[in-house]
Design a protein around this motif. Structure first.
Motif, PDB file in Angstrom:
ATOM      1  N   VAL A  51     -50.367  24.423 -49.669  1.00  0.00           N
ATOM      2  CA  VAL A  51     -51.563  24.867 -48.695  1.00  0.00           C
ATOM      3  C   VAL A  51     -52.929  23.936 -48.749  1.00  0.00           C
ATOM      4  O   VAL A  51     -53.349  23.685 -49.875  1.00  0.00           O
ATOM      5  N   LYS A  52     -53.186  23.286 -47.758  1.00  0.00           N
ATOM      6  CA  LYS A  52     -54.391  22.408 -47.682  1.00  0.00           C
ATOM      7  C   LYS A  52     -55.624  23.273 -47.497  1.00  0.00           C
ATOM      8  O   LYS A  52     -56.832  22.547 -47.841  1.00  0.00           O
ATOM      9  N   GLU A  53     -55.572  24.560 -46.893  1.00  0.00           N
ATOM     10  CA  GLU A  53     -56.866  25.101 -46.547  1.00  0.00           C
ATOM     11  C   GLU A  53     -56.608  26.577 -46.675  1.00  0.00           C
ATOM     12  O   GLU A  53     -55.531  27.253 -46.097  1.00  0.00           O
ATOM     13  N   ILE A  54     -57.283  27.350 -47.318  1.00  0.00           N
ATOM     14  CA  ILE A  54     -57.249  28.978 -47.392  1.00  0.00           C
ATOM     15  C   ILE A  54     -58.442  29.772 -47.103  1.00  0.00           C
ATOM     16  O   ILE A  54     -59.377  29.439 -47.389  1.00  0.00           O
ATOM     17  N   ASN A  55     -58.266  30.242 -45.934  1.00  0.00           N
ATOM     18  CA  ASN A  55     -59.600  31.455 -45.582  1.00  0.00           C
ATOM     19  C   ASN A  55     -60.708  30.476 -45.171  1.00  0.00           C
ATOM     20  O   ASN A  55     -61.689  30.923 -45.330  1.00  0.00           O
ATOM     21  N   GLY A  56     -60.378  29.201 -44.352  1.00  0.00           N
ATOM     22  CA  GLY A  56     -61.343  28.409 -44.030  1.00  0.00           C
ATOM     23  C   GLY A  56     -62.140  27.516 -45.097  1.00  0.00           C
ATOM     24  O   GLY A  56     -62.811  26.665 -44.694  1.00  0.00           O
ATOM     25  N   GLN A  57     -61.455  27.383 -46.292  1.00  0.00           N
ATOM     26  CA  GLN A  57     -62.056  26.673 -47.205  1.00  0.00           C
ATOM     27  C   GLN A  57     -60.906  25.642 -47.840  1.00  0.00           C
ATOM     28  O   GLN A  57     -59.657  25.939 -47.933  1.00  0.00           O
ATOM     29  N   ARG A  58     -61.248  24.482 -47.793  1.00  0.00           N
ATOM     30  CA  ARG A  58     -60.387  23.381 -48.286  1.00  0.00           C
ATOM     31  C   ARG A  58     -59.938  23.598 -49.640  1.00  0.00           C
ATOM     32  O   ARG A  58     -60.732  23.996 -50.684  1.00  0.00           O
ATOM     33  N   MET A  83     -58.165  21.531 -55.547  1.00  0.00           N
ATOM     34  CA  MET A  83     -57.208  21.256 -56.653  1.00  0.00           C
ATOM     35  C   MET A  83     -56.009  22.053 -56.570  1.00  0.00           C
ATOM     36  O   MET A  83     -55.837  23.140 -56.132  1.00  0.00           O
ATOM     37  N   LEU A  84     -54.819  21.393 -56.866  1.00  0.00           N
ATOM     38  CA  LEU A  84     -53.520  22.306 -57.144  1.00  0.00           C
ATOM     39  C   LEU A  84     -52.923  21.928 -58.452  1.00  0.00           C
ATOM     40  O   LEU A  84     -53.004  20.789 -58.882  1.00  0.00           O
ATOM     41  N   GLU A  85     -53.022  22.837 -59.395  1.00  0.00           N
ATOM     42  CA  GLU A  85     -52.034  22.627 -60.621  1.00  0.00           C
ATOM     43  C   GLU A  85     -50.972  23.341 -60.699  1.00  0.00           C
ATOM     44  O   GLU A  85     -50.667  24.411 -60.425  1.00  0.00           O
ATOM     45  N   ASP A  86     -49.856  22.520 -60.917  1.00  0.00           N
ATOM     46  CA  ASP A  86     -48.421  22.579 -61.007  1.00  0.00           C
ATOM     47  C   ASP A  86     -48.119  22.392 -62.556  1.00  0.00           C
ATOM     48  O   ASP A  86     -47.873  21.400 -63.058  1.00  0.00           O
ATOM     49  N   TYR A  87     -47.955  23.801 -62.864  1.00  0.00           N
ATOM     50  CA  TYR A  87     -47.460  23.807 -64.638  1.00  0.00           C
ATOM     51  C   TYR A  87     -46.192  23.480 -64.902  1.00  0.00           C
ATOM     52  O   TYR A  87     -45.598  23.355 -65.998  1.00  0.00           O
ATOM     53  N   LYS A  88     -45.159  23.299 -63.686  1.00  0.00           N
ATOM     54  CA  LYS A  88     -44.010  22.995 -63.823  1.00  0.00           C
ATOM     55  C   LYS A  88     -43.691  21.610 -64.160  1.00  0.00           C
ATOM     56  O   LYS A  88     -42.914  20.928 -64.781  1.00  0.00           O
ATOM     57  N   SER A  89     -44.620  20.794 -63.303  1.00  0.00           N
ATOM     58  CA  SER A  89     -44.611  19.381 -63.471  1.00  0.00           C
ATOM     59  C   SER A  89     -45.609  18.771 -64.398  1.00  0.00           C
ATOM     60  O   SER A  89     -45.744  17.795 -64.807  1.00  0.00           O
ATOM     61  N   SER A  90     -46.761  19.808 -64.872  1.00  0.00           N
ATOM     62  CA  SER A  90     -47.990  19.504 -65.676  1.00  0.00           C
ATOM     63  C   SER A  90     -48.576  18.596 -65.123  1.00  0.00           C
ATOM     64  O   SER A  90     -49.683  17.754 -65.797  1.00  0.00           O
ATOM     65  N   ILE A  91     -48.917  18.680 -63.809  1.00  0.00           N
ATOM     66  CA  ILE A  91     -49.645  17.767 -62.906  1.00  0.00           C
ATOM     67  C   ILE A  91     -50.834  18.584 -62.344  1.00  0.00           C
ATOM     68  O   ILE A  91     -50.506  19.366 -61.598  1.00  0.00           O
ATOM     69  N   ASP A 143     -43.232  28.053 -64.485  1.00  0.00           N
ATOM     70  CA  ASP A 143     -43.235  28.100 -63.219  1.00  0.00           C
ATOM     71  C   ASP A 143     -44.245  28.672 -62.604  1.00  0.00           C
ATOM     72  O   ASP A 143     -44.238  29.861 -62.283  1.00  0.00           O
ATOM     73  N   VAL A 144     -45.473  28.080 -62.453  1.00  0.00           N
ATOM     74  CA  VAL A 144     -47.019  28.449 -62.012  1.00  0.00           C
ATOM     75  C   VAL A 144     -47.554  27.503 -61.457  1.00  0.00           C
ATOM     76  O   VAL A 144     -47.611  26.278 -61.539  1.00  0.00           O
ATOM     77  N   LEU A 145     -48.219  27.980 -60.206  1.00  0.00           N
ATOM     78  CA  LEU A 145     -48.945  27.163 -59.234  1.00  0.00           C
ATOM     79  C   LEU A 145     -50.350  27.696 -59.201  1.00  0.00           C
ATOM     80  O   LEU A 145     -50.505  29.141 -58.809  1.00  0.00           O
ATOM     81  N   ILE A 146     -51.418  26.897 -59.216  1.00  0.00           N
ATOM     82  CA  ILE A 146     -52.813  27.318 -58.978  1.00  0.00           C
ATOM     83  C   ILE A 146     -53.476  26.621 -57.916  1.00  0.00           C
ATOM     84  O   ILE A 146     -53.525  25.433 -58.321  1.00  0.00           O
ATOM     85  N   TYR A 147     -54.101  27.366 -57.176  1.00  0.00           N
ATOM     86  CA  TYR A 147     -54.835  26.680 -55.915  1.00  0.00           C
ATOM     87  C   TYR A 147     -56.571  26.881 -56.222  1.00  0.00           C
ATOM     88  O   TYR A 147     -56.642  28.004 -56.508  1.00  0.00           O
ATOM     89  N   TYR A 148     -57.138  25.867 -56.084  1.00  0.00           N
ATOM     90  CA  TYR A 148     -58.617  25.993 -56.210  1.00  0.00           C
ATOM     91  C   TYR A 148     -59.481  25.746 -54.920  1.00  0.00           C
ATOM     92  O   TYR A 148     -58.922  24.631 -54.632  1.00  0.00           O
ATOM     93  N   THR A 149     -60.139  26.587 -54.380  1.00  0.00           N
ATOM     94  CA  THR A 149     -60.873  26.017 -53.133  1.00  0.00           C
ATOM     95  C   THR A 149     -62.207  25.848 -53.378  1.00  0.00           C
ATOM     96  O   THR A 149     -62.757  25.764 -54.565  1.00  0.00           O
ATOM     97  N   GLU A 150     -62.709  25.056 -52.335  1.00  0.00           N
ATOM     98  CA  GLU A 150     -64.008  24.525 -52.544  1.00  0.00           C
ATOM     99  C   GLU A 150     -65.244  25.438 -52.924  1.00  0.00           C
ATOM    100  O   GLU A 150     -66.250  25.359 -53.374  1.00  0.00           O
ATOM    101  N   LEU A 177     -58.172  16.251 -52.461  1.00  0.00           N
ATOM    102  CA  LEU A 177     -59.049  15.581 -51.481  1.00  0.00           C
ATOM    103  C   LEU A 177     -59.058  13.990 -51.689  1.00  0.00           C
ATOM    104  O   LEU A 177     -59.201  13.356 -50.872  1.00  0.00           O
ATOM    105  N   THR A 178     -58.926  13.772 -52.940  1.00  0.00           N
ATOM    106  CA  THR A 178     -58.884  12.339 -53.301  1.00  0.00           C
ATOM    107  C   THR A 178     -57.619  11.784 -53.654  1.00  0.00           C
ATOM    108  O   THR A 178     -57.400  10.524 -53.820  1.00  0.00           O
ATOM    109  N   GLY A 179     -56.580  12.707 -53.907  1.00  0.00           N
ATOM    110  CA  GLY A 179     -55.199  12.086 -54.216  1.00  0.00           C
ATOM    111  C   GLY A 179     -55.066  11.952 -55.699  1.00  0.00           C
ATOM    112  O   GLY A 179     -53.877  11.632 -56.441  1.00  0.00           O
TER     113      GLY A 179
END
Length: 575
Positions: free
Chosen positions: A479-486, A489-497, A515-522, A502-504
């Motif tokens: 997801v690139k945007e949630i509730n109008g907020q970009r 950061m995406l933390e993927d604990y399965k790949s450890s990345i 097997d966890v994913l965490i999204y952080y919005t601006e 925004l910057t790549g």
């Protein structure tokens, strides 16, 4: 229906003489009357998750029964001999109120003893944290507790603890599982050596309660204790064997117990779910609180490692706190007490998890202690204590209603946490405040964090496939945007990345894979997706925050945060 070959192979194994006649007959009955149940019972081996091995009781390699637990215990016995060569081996076993727990505990004891291992077996049901305590108290290399925590009545489980008192973690967990998987069921030694099985009870109980009071008491006056009106419910579970006596020995006399839920019962007849995370579970306790004008309600889950808490709000109404709120309150109280005693010198830490409130980090910073954050599950908090012996552990918690006070018990401990929250409640009441006001004041001082959990249940083989696919889709199409907020950061604990969207830019996270994913919005919101390790669920943890300039503006600011959570749920189609 067509049954896959690997399932048929597993079924045929269970029809051999390795398995008793009753088991074989149950398999044959399932083959003729319930092919779907047959498939669910045999399509995979029951696995260790965040809370050990947990599943539905019945026949089959994907069920809890004497053979699956026997095989695990045989493998564990073999591994103990490798891990502790030339040492006399000792194991301790506890069990909860669930159907078959006592019988299965004896089966586990039989297998250990058949392998020449000294066994200490509790004579009756006991809280899970007492098992962790007993392991260290008795100098054992491992411990087992038979429990399915707050799962429905048809479940049971098997949790493995190591010599530090914590649940198994890498590398032991992988090595133990590998040893188990190499075994055939025919290799299980079931013939007990009764001379190696010793029953334990009162001595350990008293030592455990004494330790709990030493760790979770903070100079509360007897007058303050007498003025605190407590309602307690064990929800038909094991805490009835420890918490009332702990209250009594700690000097809390004004304790009202929910009698309808006092007697241990694996059917949990008065609740839909014996889970203090569910508001319905505390219905009877809240009714008793209104009848007795109680200040605080505490309810524990069946194995007594989690607690639910309700307190009176500023209007005098009883409200349920969530796990993050109780964790904030107890952590803040411990930090204040440690600071008051002059015990904070920069060499202390508190523990939390990646799905719990970020507010704990704010609290730790404010008091000059470190906050270490691990994966979900208290085994990771216990591992922190082992990994950082140069630091003192103050306490730690997670959002799922668990908390650990000090390191006498290396797992979440509702006995100590119950005493701790009552110490807090008694002290603030004596000072003319309340637990609820203390929570509001923490929000003013450290930021107003509000959390919400969405759990989607997906049962069986099809449900597991659906959960796996949901995680694949979220990874492949973030997801690139949630509730109008970009999303920044995406933390993927399965790949450890961890990737900055925004910057790549990418960086590697130093944490075990999960097997966890965490999204952080601006705007500082955090949304975590995680399949449960112990239930057929996928969970979404939402955390939002803002500043709170005064307690007087609490209601208005809370409404803003609630609206933000509602909009995130809608935007991610979680409702």
């Amino acid at each position: 229906m067509e049954i896959k070959q690997h399932i048929l192979d597993a079924v045929n194994e269970w029809l051999t003489p390795t398995f008793d006649k009753t088991t074989q007959e149950a398999v044959i009955e399932m083959m003729t009357s319930s092919p779907k149940d047959l498939e669910e019972s045999f399509y995979k081996n029951l696995e260790f998750g965040t809370g050990g091995m947990r599943g539905v009781m019945g026949v089959g390699n994907n069920r809890i029964n004497k053979y699956t637990l026997g095989k695990s215990t045989q493998g564990l016995s073999d591994y103990l001999k490798i891990a502790f060569p030339d040492q006399p081996l000792k194991a301790v076993i506890a069990f909860d109120c669930r159907h078959n727990s006592k019988t299965l505990a004896k089966t586990v004891a039989d297998v250990f003893s058949a392998n020449g291992i000294q066994v200490y077996l509790f004579s009756d049901l006991r809280p899970t944290p007492e098992l962790s305590f007993a392991l260290k108290y008795l100098g054992c290399q491992c411990g087992i507790v038979l429990t399915a925590s707050h799962n429905p009545p048809e479940y049971n489980g098997y949790k493995v603890y190591w010599q530090d008192g914590g649940q198994i973690v890498p590398p032991q967990d992988g090595a133990i599982i590998e040893t188990i998987e190499k075994l055939n069921y025919s290799q299980i030694k079931f013939d007990a050596d009764e001379n190696l099985i010793q029953y334990i009870d009162a001595e350990i109980d008293q030592a455990f309660i004494k330790s709990t009071i030493e760790n979770a008491s903070f100079g509360t006056s007897q007058e303050a204790k007498d003025n605190l009106n407590i309602v307690f419910t064990s929800l038909h579970g094991t805490s009835i064997t420890a918490i009332p006596e702990t209250f009594a020995q700690a000097g809390y006399k004004n304790v009202n117990i929910v009698e309808e839920q006092r007697v241990p019962n694996g059917d949990f007849p008065t609740v839909k779910s014996p889970n203090p995370e569910e508001p319905e579970a505390l219905t009877l306790a809240l009714a008793l609180a209104d009848k007795t004008n109680a200040d605080i309600v505490v309810g524990t889950d069946p194995d007594c490692d989690r607690l639910g808490v309700a307190v009176r709000n500023n209007e005098g109404q009883m409200i349920l706190l969530n796990g993050n709120q109780t964790m904030i309150l107890m952590t803040a109280f411990l930090l204040k007490e440690w600071k008051k005693a002059g015990k904070i010198n920069g060499k202390q830490f508190v523990g939390s998890t990646i799905v719990s409130t970020p507010m704990i980090m704010e609290l730790a910073t404010a008091y000059g202690v470190e906050c270490k954050v691990g994966l979900t599950g208290f085994k990771w908090i216990a591992k922190m204590i082992k990994d950082f012996p140069e630091l003192e552990f103050i306490g730690g918690g997670e959002e799922s209603f668990g908390f650990m006070v000090g390191d006498a018990v290396r797992d979440k401990d509702a006995v100590a946490a119950t005493l701790l929250i009552c110490e807090l409640a008694a002290q603030v009441k004596a000072n003319g405040s309340s637990v609820y006001k203390e929570l509001q004041q923490s929000y003013v001082e450290h930021g107003f964090y509000k959390e919400h959990l969405i759990s989607l249940t997906k049962k069986g083989m099809d449900g597991l496939a659906e959960i796996n696919q949901m995680m694949v889709d979220m990874r492949n199409n973030p997801v690139k945007e949630i509730n109008g907020q970009r999303v920044v950061m995406l933390e993927d604990y399965k790949s450890s990345i961890a990737k900055n969207l925004l910057t790549g830019e990418e960086e590697t996270m130093d944490m075990p894979k999960s097997d966890v994913l965490i999204y952080y919005t601006e705007d500082g919101s955090k949304i975590c997706a995680r399949p449960s390790g112990t239930e057929p669920k996928i969970k979404f943890y939402i955390s939002v925050n803002t500043e709170l300039d005064s307690v007087e503006n609490f209601t208005e600011v809370e409404a803003v945060l609630n609206e933000k959570i509602k909009n995130i749920i809608t935007a991610m189609q979680l409702s």
